[in-house]
Scaffold this active site. Structure first.
Site, short mmCIF file in Angstrom:
data_model
loop_
_atom_site.label_atom_id
_atom_site.label_comp_id
_atom_site.label_asym_id
_atom_site.label_seq_id
_atom_site.Cartn_x
_atom_site.Cartn_y
_atom_site.Cartn_z
N GLY A 83 -4.51 -5.56 -0.36
CA GLY A 83 -4.47 -4.15 -0.72
C GLY A 83 -3.18 -3.84 -1.46
N ALA A 86 -0.36 -4.07 1.57
CA ALA A 86 -0.20 -5.28 2.37
C ALA A 86 -1.31 -6.27 2.08
CB ALA A 86 -0.19 -4.93 3.86
N VAL A 88 -3.62 -9.50 4.00
CA VAL A 88 -4.00 -10.05 5.30
C VAL A 88 -4.35 -11.53 5.12
CG1 VAL A 88 -5.60 -9.94 7.25
CG2 VAL A 88 -4.85 -7.83 6.12
N LYS A 103 -0.96 -9.65 9.00
CA LYS A 103 -0.85 -8.62 7.97
C LYS A 103 0.58 -8.61 7.46
CE LYS A 103 -2.18 -3.84 6.95
NZ LYS A 103 -2.87 -2.64 7.47
N ASP A 197 -7.22 6.20 7.21
CA ASP A 197 -7.66 5.35 6.11
C ASP A 197 -9.00 4.71 6.46
OD1 ASP A 197 -7.52 4.12 3.61
OD2 ASP A 197 -6.51 2.35 4.39
#
Length: 205
Positions: A83, A86, A88, A103, A197
């Site tokens: 994203g 961050a 993952v 993460k 979110d």
């Protein structure tokens, strides 16, 4: 050229063992074969074929970008999702190869104190949650410019991919899914937290 390769081979061996990307027993299982390779790339290809290294790890090593491959007691294996804030990764513990999701805050945010504080606050809040429909957080760490936290690795896809493949869900399936999402949100709300979110890719199946 032979001397040069021997030196590189020795450096590679030392790096892999000292960083614990590869265990000593695993290296011993390929050492004689690796000595007959013609270059470092061949050694890395051998380790990848034997599933002792992943493409992510060999790619970083070849580029000389090894910082961040080991974070605390974890080693990165594959990138799972990405994203703007961050990434993952699928990671494993160095001690017993337990699989976790890690993460990692993107480096461009690592020097922003507010971004780092928000990232760590998210992890600290979520560590308090114990609910069957909320992914548990294990721990929080930082290694220099790398800020991360680890959580359970959930095998399977997300709700967006699931709906894309299935096209439609039965009334029972859809109701069960929505009920479980709402159950998790209600639980977090009782602890004073909202998601902020919520989207299909953040619902893991």
């Amino acid at each position: 050229q032979e001397i040069s390769f021997r030196k590189k081979h020795s450096y590679l061996k030392a790096f892999l063992l000292n960083s614990r990307l590869v265990s000593r027993p695993d290296w011993a299982s390929v050492e004689s074969e690796s000595a007959s390779c013609e270059g470092v790339r061949e050694v890395l290809d051998l380790l990848e074929r034997r599933q002792l290294l992943t493409p992510l790890q060999t790619g970083r090593i070849l580029k000389g970008e090894t910082d961040g491959l080991i974070l605390g007691k974890y080693k990165l294996l594959y990138r799972n999702a990405s994203g703007s804030f961050a990434r993952v990764f699928r990671a494993a513990t160095l001690e017993d190869n337990k699989i976790v999701a890690l993460k990692l805050l993107r480096e461009r945010w690592a020097e922003d104190p507010r971004a780092v504080a928000g990232f760590e606050r998210e992890a600290r809040i979520c560590m308090k949650f114990i609910h069957p429909n909320i992914v548990p957080i294990y721990d929080i760490g930082n290694e220099g410019k790398f800020h991360f936290f680890t959580m359970e690795f959930v095998e399977g896809g997300n709700l967006r991919d699931f709906v894309k493949i299935r096209q439609t869900l039965s009334a029972v399936e859809a109701t069960k899914c929505i009920y479980q999402i709402c159950s998790a949100l209600e639980y977090s709300l009782t602890l004073g937290a909202t998601h902020r979110d919520l989207k299909l890719t953040n619902v893991l199946m």
